[in-house]
Design an enzyme around this catalytic site. Structure first.
Site, short mmCIF file in Angstrom:
data_model
loop_
_atom_site.label_atom_id
_atom_site.label_comp_id
_atom_site.label_asym_id
_atom_site.label_seq_id
_atom_site.Cartn_x
_atom_site.Cartn_y
_atom_site.Cartn_z
N TYR A 165 0.85 -1.20 0.00
CA TYR A 165 0.00 0.00 0.00
C TYR A 165 0.88 1.25 0.00
O TYR A 165 0.69 2.17 -0.80
CB TYR A 165 -0.91 -0.05 1.22
CG TYR A 165 -1.78 1.16 1.48
CD1 TYR A 165 -2.86 1.46 0.65
CD2 TYR A 165 -1.55 1.99 2.58
CE1 TYR A 165 -3.69 2.55 0.91
CE2 TYR A 165 -2.38 3.08 2.85
CZ TYR A 165 -3.44 3.36 2.00
OH TYR A 165 -4.24 4.45 2.26
N1 LIG Z 1 -10.29 5.74 5.55
C1 LIG Z 1 -9.14 6.13 6.04
O1 LIG Z 1 -8.94 6.23 7.26
C2 LIG Z 1 -8.01 6.49 5.11
C3 LIG Z 1 -6.77 6.80 5.65
C4 LIG Z 1 -5.75 7.16 4.81
C5 LIG Z 1 -5.96 7.21 3.44
N2 LIG Z 1 -7.18 6.88 2.94
C6 LIG Z 1 -7.38 6.93 1.49
O2 LIG Z 1 -8.59 7.62 1.24
C7 LIG Z 1 -9.24 7.10 0.08
C8 LIG Z 1 -10.67 6.68 0.39
O3 LIG Z 1 -10.65 5.73 1.41
P1 LIG Z 1 -11.98 5.12 2.04
O4 LIG Z 1 -11.50 4.28 3.19
O5 LIG Z 1 -12.98 6.17 2.29
O6 LIG Z 1 -12.50 4.22 0.82
P2 LIG Z 1 -13.02 2.72 0.76
O7 LIG Z 1 -14.14 2.62 1.70
O8 LIG Z 1 -11.87 1.77 0.92
O9 LIG Z 1 -13.46 2.57 -0.77
C9 LIG Z 1 -14.32 3.46 -1.39
C10 LIG Z 1 -14.90 2.87 -2.64
O10 LIG Z 1 -13.95 2.83 -3.67
C11 LIG Z 1 -14.48 1.98 -4.66
N3 LIG Z 1 -13.39 1.41 -5.45
C12 LIG Z 1 -12.36 0.67 -5.02
N4 LIG Z 1 -11.58 0.33 -6.07
C13 LIG Z 1 -12.17 0.87 -7.17
C14 LIG Z 1 -11.85 0.87 -8.54
N5 LIG Z 1 -10.77 0.24 -9.00
N6 LIG Z 1 -12.67 1.53 -9.39
C15 LIG Z 1 -13.78 2.20 -8.96
N7 LIG Z 1 -14.13 2.21 -7.65
C16 LIG Z 1 -13.33 1.56 -6.77
C17 LIG Z 1 -15.21 0.85 -3.94
O11 LIG Z 1 -16.40 0.67 -4.68
P3 LIG Z 1 -17.13 -0.76 -4.88
O12 LIG Z 1 -17.71 -1.05 -3.53
O13 LIG Z 1 -18.18 -0.49 -5.90
O14 LIG Z 1 -16.11 -1.74 -5.32
C18 LIG Z 1 -15.38 1.42 -2.54
O15 LIG Z 1 -16.72 1.40 -2.13
C19 LIG Z 1 -8.34 5.96 -0.40
O16 LIG Z 1 -7.45 6.43 -1.39
C20 LIG Z 1 -7.56 5.58 0.84
O17 LIG Z 1 -6.33 4.95 0.54
C21 LIG Z 1 -8.20 6.50 3.75
#
Ligand SMILES: NC(=O)c1ccc[n+]([C@@H]2O[C@H](COP(=O)([O-])OP(=O)(O)OC[C@H]3O[C@@H](n4cnc5c(N)ncnc54)[C@H](OP(=O)(O)O)[C@@H]3O)[C@@H](O)[C@H]2O)c1
Length: 251
Positions: A165
């Site tokens: 990652y």
């Molecule tokens: N949450 C945190 O605490 C955190 C911390 C640091 C960084 N981040 C970053 O913030 C961003 C969002 O994180 P999150 O945790 O809110 O998201 P998430 O819940 O992991 O994912 C969000 C959505 O992205 C969609 N997705 C995944 N791969 C995809 C693809 N190849 N094409 C189209 N859609 C796709 C999925 O849709 P489907 O269900 O339809 O597959 C999923 O529902 C990411 O880049 C993550 O690395 C998050």
């Protein structure tokens, strides 16, 4: 959907695409953009129902939004997505590359396929979408690209359980800075906004105060604030930054 003429395109509301806008941070970003007057394309990969909910939230608040299915780690899907965007909207004002799957796995269980998947999700998806977005944005000498990173990824460090990652996010950040330099002459900005540990994180810190100096998890509003700041007309000169929105996590 009605095709727009060049004249219509200029007069139409600004258009924003949010990858992975169906849940989590992506949904919050999409809703905020809808409230800010953007016509929002809410991208999802598999789960349409939550994407529909995002669209409903935007419409109920008086905004405009549609869902668009595409796996943004797959070049053919991205090509189709942008062909649709160009034909039906004729422009893209804002791209938020929010997609980025997470993986925590011991090195002795990690496979090359895992590393490939992380790279495609966190890095290639940003490359594919950004290069295609830039083609549309260049024509109008206007555009903002915001890539969602992760605070720790900026640091060169050994972290075996999350290496795949981190490496992918690191590559994405370096790519973003280079793209920012190249696109500046076209008045297109590229910035990275990095959460630390947000409320929807799969990782829950054991000791909040030591892991997050600010003493609380990140909220979606924290990320939205940073994004809206970067989208302000007055922020046109800010490009190639890595804005950490992490309450001191990762310092
Ligand atoms: N949450 C945190 O605490 C955190 C911390 C640091 C960084 N981040 C970053 O913030 C961003 C969002 O994180 P999150 O945790 O809110 O998201 P998430 O819940 O992991 O994912 C969000 C959505 O992205 C969609 N997705 C995944 N791969 C995809 C693809 N190849 N094409 C189209 N859609 C796709 C999925 O849709 P489907 O269900 O339809 O597959 C999923 O529902 C990411 O880049 C993550 O690395 C998050």
């Amino acid at each position: 959907m009605v095709k727009r003429t060049i004249k219509n395109v200029a007069a139409a509301p600004p258009v924003a695409l949010v990858t992975g806008g169906n849940v989590g941070i992506g949904r919050a970003i999409a809703v905020a953009l809808g409230q800010a007057g953007y016509e929002v394309l809410v991208n999802y990969r598999r789960r349409k129902q939550p994407a529909d909910l995002t669209v409903r939230q935007i419409r109920e608040a008086g905004g405009r939004a549609v869902t668009v299915r595409a796996d943004v780690s797959q070049p053919a899907d991205v090509q189709r997505l942008f062909a649709h965007l160009a034909a039906d909207y004729g422009k893209l004002d804002v791209l938020v590359n929010n997609v980025g799957d997470y993986l925590r796995k011991e090195f002795n269980r990690l496979t090359p396929a895992d590393v490939r998947r992380m790279t495609e999700s966190n890095y290639y998806s940003v490359v594919e979408c950004s290069l295609r977005a830039a083609q549309l944005m260049r024509k109008r000498k206007n555009g903002r690209i915001i890539n969602i990173g992760y605070v720790y990824a900026e640091r060169l460090q050994a972290n075996p359980r999350v290496a795949a990652y981190h490496c992918a996010k690191q590559a994405m950040i370096t790519f973003s800075l280079s793209l920012a330099k190249d696109l500046a002459r076209h008045k297109i900005t590229v910035n990275v906004v990095s959460p630390g540990i947000n409320v929807n994180s799969v990782e829950k810190p054991k000791t909040l105060k030591t892991e997050i100096p600010f003493g609380r998890l990140g909220r979606h509003e924290d990320i939205i604030n940073a994004m809206l700041f970067l989208l302000r007309p007055e922020s046109e000169y800010i490009t190639g930054t890595h804005l950490k929105v992490s309450g001191g996590h990762g310092l």
